[in-house]
Motif scaffolding. Structure first.
Motif, PDB file in Angstrom:
ATOM      1  N   ILE A 205       1.813   8.666  -8.974  1.00 17.71           N
ATOM      2  CA  ILE A 205       2.481   8.877  -7.716  1.00 17.71           C
ATOM      3  C   ILE A 205       1.226   8.527  -6.656  1.00 17.71           C
ATOM      4  O   ILE A 205       0.371   9.374  -6.677  1.00 17.71           O
ATOM      5  N   VAL A 206       1.827   8.005  -5.515  1.00 19.54           N
ATOM      6  CA  VAL A 206       0.838   7.602  -4.558  1.00 19.54           C
ATOM      7  C   VAL A 206       1.275   8.440  -3.374  1.00 19.54           C
ATOM      8  O   VAL A 206       2.171   8.438  -2.799  1.00 19.54           O
ATOM      9  N   GLY A 207      -0.137   9.369  -3.072  1.00 19.99           N
ATOM     10  CA  GLY A 207       0.328  10.062  -2.079  1.00 19.99           C
ATOM     11  C   GLY A 207      -0.577   9.649  -0.806  1.00 19.99           C
ATOM     12  O   GLY A 207      -1.207   8.356  -0.833  1.00 19.99           O
ATOM     13  N   THR A 208      -0.736  10.224   0.329  1.00 18.87           N
ATOM     14  CA  THR A 208      -1.431   9.466   1.488  1.00 18.87           C
ATOM     15  C   THR A 208      -2.859   9.615   1.303  1.00 18.87           C
ATOM     16  O   THR A 208      -3.753   8.915   1.737  1.00 18.87           O
ATOM     17  N   LYS A 209      -3.334  10.616   0.627  1.00 14.62           N
ATOM     18  CA  LYS A 209      -4.977  10.755   0.174  1.00 14.62           C
ATOM     19  C   LYS A 209      -5.345  10.403  -1.190  1.00 14.62           C
ATOM     20  O   LYS A 209      -6.549  10.625  -1.460  1.00 14.62           O
ATOM     21  N   SER A 210      -4.461  10.528  -2.173  1.00 17.60           N
ATOM     22  CA  SER A 210      -4.726  10.454  -3.558  1.00 17.60           C
ATOM     23  C   SER A 210      -3.652  10.084  -4.386  1.00 17.60           C
ATOM     24  O   SER A 210      -2.237   9.863  -3.767  1.00 17.60           O
ATOM     25  N   ILE A 211      -4.089   9.453  -5.449  1.00 22.65           N
ATOM     26  CA  ILE A 211      -3.057   9.157  -6.471  1.00 22.65           C
ATOM     27  C   ILE A 211      -3.359   9.901  -7.538  1.00 22.65           C
ATOM     28  O   ILE A 211      -4.389  10.078  -8.224  1.00 22.65           O
ATOM     29  N   ARG A 212      -2.400  10.377  -8.210  1.00 21.52           N
ATOM     30  CA  ARG A 212      -2.212  11.307  -9.223  1.00 21.52           C
ATOM     31  C   ARG A 212      -1.570  10.579 -10.481  1.00 21.52           C
ATOM     32  O   ARG A 212      -0.645   9.895 -10.339  1.00 21.52           O
TER      33      ARG A 212
END
Length: 166
Positions: A135-142
């Protein structure tokens, strides 16, 4: 980020995520309310018999996908793209998992995401017993790893990488 994102998965080995893939996925971040969720399929190749894996390819959002601010439905078009990439690679680049975006800095999966991932583990055709879910967030990818098990599949958060500011 100059080096690949790497992490170890117990019973599988080292997983490398290509820097170019991280950079490409980060282009789909949802920085404001006009940017819908995006997603697709992760692809890669097994590098040796010891389980080393490289995730270096993905399908991008298709016109036939359904995208909203807080939802995404991956269309059948992704299956055709995966099959074509697999054939063009001499059957070396294969389906590794799924990715999508969330409009939050550090992404967490939802109930809908977990159901989608369980379905992928149970129904999809893939090599081995593992699938990866990013999952791509605005500050990191988990990244979570899903393992198909005999009695009950498991899904665990395995790694996170920070994304450079826009």
């Amino acid at each position: 980020m100059n080096e690949n994102w790497t992490f170890d998965v117990e019973t599988l080995g080292t997983v490398r995520v290509a820097n170019d893939l991280v950079s490409s996925l980060s282009q789909y971040r949802q920085f404001n309310h006009t940017i819908p969720e995006s997603g697709g399929v992760l692809m890669g190749s097994f590098l040796n018999s010891n389980g080393a894996l490289l995730i270096d390819n993905f399908t991008f959002p298709q016109k036939t996908d359904h995208q909203g601010r807080n939802n995404f439905f991956r269309s059948e078009a992704h299956n055709n793209l995966v099959h074509n990439i697999w054939q063009q690679s001499g059957q070396k680049t294969t389906y590794i998992g799924l990715w999508h975006t969330h409009p939050e800095p550090i992404p967490n999966f939802s109930f809908v995401d977990a159901n989608d991932w369980r379905n992928a583990l149970n129904i999809s055709s893939y090599e081995g017993d593992f699938l990866f879910f990013m999952i791509v967030g605005t500050k990191s990818i988990r990244c979570w790893v899903g393992e198909k098990k005999r009695f009950r599949n498991s899904i665990s958060l395995i790694s996170e990488v920070q994304i450079a500011a826009k």
